[in-house]
Write a protein that holds these residues in place. Sequence first.
Motif, mmCIF file in Angstrom:
data_model
loop_
_atom_site.group_PDB
_atom_site.id
_atom_site.type_symbol
_atom_site.label_atom_id
_atom_site.label_comp_id
_atom_site.label_asym_id
_atom_site.label_seq_id
_atom_site.Cartn_x
_atom_site.Cartn_y
_atom_site.Cartn_z
ATOM 1 N N ILE A 186 1.028 -1.350 0.032
ATOM 2 C CA ILE A 186 0.207 -0.004 -0.101
ATOM 3 C C ILE A 186 0.809 1.190 -0.105
ATOM 4 O O ILE A 186 0.694 2.316 -0.841
ATOM 5 C CB ILE A 186 -1.121 0.072 1.352
ATOM 6 N N ARG A 187 1.803 1.137 0.835
ATOM 7 C CA ARG A 187 2.704 2.294 0.938
ATOM 8 C C ARG A 187 3.369 2.464 -0.292
ATOM 9 O O ARG A 187 3.640 3.753 -0.910
ATOM 10 C CB ARG A 187 3.555 2.351 2.225
ATOM 11 N N ARG A 188 3.897 1.380 -0.955
ATOM 12 C CA ARG A 188 4.884 1.569 -1.887
ATOM 13 C C ARG A 188 4.331 2.333 -3.184
ATOM 14 O O ARG A 188 4.842 2.855 -4.001
ATOM 15 C CB ARG A 188 5.798 0.395 -2.254
ATOM 16 N N PHE A 189 2.995 1.501 -3.587
ATOM 17 C CA PHE A 189 2.290 1.957 -4.750
ATOM 18 C C PHE A 189 1.790 3.253 -4.484
ATOM 19 O O PHE A 189 1.910 4.074 -5.425
ATOM 20 C CB PHE A 189 1.186 0.926 -4.973
ATOM 21 N N HIS A 190 1.317 3.727 -3.299
ATOM 22 C CA HIS A 190 1.159 5.009 -3.112
ATOM 23 C C HIS A 190 1.971 6.027 -3.284
ATOM 24 O O HIS A 190 2.017 7.063 -3.839
ATOM 25 C CB HIS A 190 0.415 5.486 -1.480
ATOM 26 N N GLU A 194 2.491 9.126 -6.017
ATOM 27 C CA GLU A 194 2.491 10.517 -5.714
ATOM 28 C C GLU A 194 4.143 11.165 -6.367
ATOM 29 O O GLU A 194 4.219 12.397 -6.827
ATOM 30 C CB GLU A 194 2.765 10.585 -4.219
ATOM 31 N N LYS A 195 4.945 10.282 -6.489
ATOM 32 C CA LYS A 195 6.243 10.773 -6.799
ATOM 33 C C LYS A 195 6.552 10.487 -8.450
ATOM 34 O O LYS A 195 7.521 10.807 -8.838
ATOM 35 C CB LYS A 195 7.517 10.128 -5.930
ATOM 36 N N ALA A 196 5.379 9.998 -8.885
ATOM 37 C CA ALA A 196 5.455 9.726 -10.437
ATOM 38 C C ALA A 196 6.739 8.541 -10.648
ATOM 39 O O ALA A 196 7.525 8.664 -11.843
ATOM 40 C CB ALA A 196 5.659 10.931 -11.416
ATOM 41 N N ILE A 197 7.065 7.627 -9.849
ATOM 42 C CA ILE A 197 8.052 6.748 -10.043
ATOM 43 C C ILE A 197 7.328 5.576 -11.128
ATOM 44 O O ILE A 197 6.109 5.115 -10.594
ATOM 45 C CB ILE A 197 8.445 6.108 -8.705
ATOM 46 N N PHE A 258 -2.482 3.342 -9.140
ATOM 47 C CA PHE A 258 -0.930 3.446 -9.669
ATOM 48 C C PHE A 258 -1.007 2.997 -11.082
ATOM 49 O O PHE A 258 -1.587 1.837 -11.478
ATOM 50 C CB PHE A 258 0.019 2.714 -8.854
ATOM 51 N N LYS A 259 -0.472 3.868 -12.050
ATOM 52 C CA LYS A 259 -0.641 3.348 -13.521
ATOM 53 C C LYS A 259 0.709 2.829 -13.994
ATOM 54 O O LYS A 259 0.687 2.614 -15.259
ATOM 55 C CB LYS A 259 -1.062 4.807 -14.233
ATOM 56 N N GLY A 260 1.583 2.882 -13.412
ATOM 57 C CA GLY A 260 2.989 2.094 -13.829
ATOM 58 C C GLY A 260 2.972 0.591 -13.897
ATOM 59 O O GLY A 260 1.898 -0.002 -13.883
ATOM 60 N N ASP A 261 4.298 0.275 -13.937
ATOM 61 C CA ASP A 261 4.509 -1.280 -14.009
ATOM 62 C C ASP A 261 5.099 -1.826 -12.573
ATOM 63 O O ASP A 261 5.414 -1.062 -11.877
ATOM 64 C CB ASP A 261 5.447 -1.513 -15.112
ATOM 65 N N ILE A 262 5.140 -3.281 -12.477
ATOM 66 C CA ILE A 262 5.552 -3.766 -11.478
ATOM 67 C C ILE A 262 6.578 -4.868 -12.099
ATOM 68 O O ILE A 262 6.666 -5.118 -13.087
ATOM 69 C CB ILE A 262 4.667 -4.634 -10.589
#
Length: 312
Positions: A186-190, A194-197, A258-262
């Motif tokens: 939860i924290r890492r995705f959030h 927020e930081k556009a990582i 979160f819209k990025g990849d994993i």
Amino acid sequence: MEKHDKIYIAGHRGMVGSAILRKLEKEGFSNFVMRTSSTLDLRDQNAVAAFFADEKPNYVFLAAAKVGGIVANNTYRAEFLYDNLQIQANVIHNSYLNSVKKLMFLGSSCIYPKMAPQPLREDYLLTGPLEETNEPYAIAKIAGIKMCDAYRAQYGCNYISVMPTNLYGYNDNYHPQNSHVLPALIRRFHEAKEKAIPLVTIWGTGSPRREFLFADDLAEACYYLMQNYNEPGLVNVGTGEDVTIKDLALLVKKITNFKGDINFDSSKPDGTPRKLMDVSKLHSNGWKHTIELEEGVALAYKDFLNKYVAAY
Ligand SMILES: NC(=O)C1=CN([C@@H]2O[C@H](COP(=O)(O)OP(=O)(O)OC[C@H]3O[C@@H](n4cnc5c(N)ncnc54)[C@H](OP(=O)(O)O)[C@@H]3O)[C@@H](O)[C@H]2O)C=CC1
Ligand SMILES: C[C@H]1O[C@H](OP(=O)(O)OP(=O)(O)OC[C@H]2O[C@@H](n3cnc4c(=O)[nH]c(N)nc43)[C@H](O)[C@@H]2O)[C@@H](O)[C@@H](O)C1=O
């Protein structure tokens, strides 16, 4: 338990202890005795003896423990063994000395052998080697179960042992290294959102399977069992359903938007491949969970936003 009974919730500020407190308050209980770890260190034998002699609680929920995720368990191996043995030995023994009517001990699904058949039935306890990353914690928890049974057998104490599956919910620990997987993700995705990582890394291979129970559901089960269950041995508390860590990550990705990849960091440990609880004993005793995973993760994310993000 009657409404006037004095109830000690050890660990009342933790995720589980605070959920038990909310449930008991909702049921109309108000005669609580509580201490933080800074006012009463439960590892301190003399302090615990003095506390029980002064307060003489009627009922005890033992939800205080040294708790953490896979890396914390593997790193602080001595503390997980020492703290948990001390806390539970002091609380259980002084409950006996001060005639506590009933005590609930909280263990964990990690007490079962690493390669036990699935789903995990209560009678698989001590039938094979444990998972290495959390062996010290599991050994302490097994000692707690055996201590409750020994005090029941020798002294007639009504002490029961409850084995929750992996938990999450309000007041969880969001430490980036030491927490369990759900709050960590939860924290890492959030933060990535927020930081556009663009990429979030998940520990391990993503293939282990885990079962998750919302802590308020556990508190409902604890209350139900405290009122209705009086047996030696242990009782599993879970949902009876599990997911892969990869699917869990995709769910948290969706809920946090979160819209990025994993990707996966296989240098981090996977731990036990699977630990799905057999909850037939719990169901036949009359209790079933109500909060499903997707709903629970959304509630936990909201709590994270309210409590933790507000404090950044
Ligand atoms: N979280 C999970 O996924 C699972 C948890 N469990 C079990 O549920 C129980 C509660 O866990 P959880 O709520 O998640 O843990 P938390 O870390 O949220 O809370 C633990 C509580 O224990 C108290 N505590 C720790 N050390 C001491 C000490 N030396 N003296 C006094 N109090 C102490 C802390 O008190 P304070 O806040 O005052 O410092 C804290 O409130 C534990 O027995 C755990 O093993 C079982 C399965 C899964
Ligand atoms: C409740 C239970 O909790 C602990 O056991 P665990 O089930 O292995 O707990 P965990 O939540 O830390 O990990 C579950 C899975 O998830 C993966 N994983 C991915 N990414 C992250 C991550 O970012 N953090 C964490 N912690 N895990 C991650 C991780 O690699 C593992 O495969 C016990 O030590 C013991 O304390 C116990 O009883």
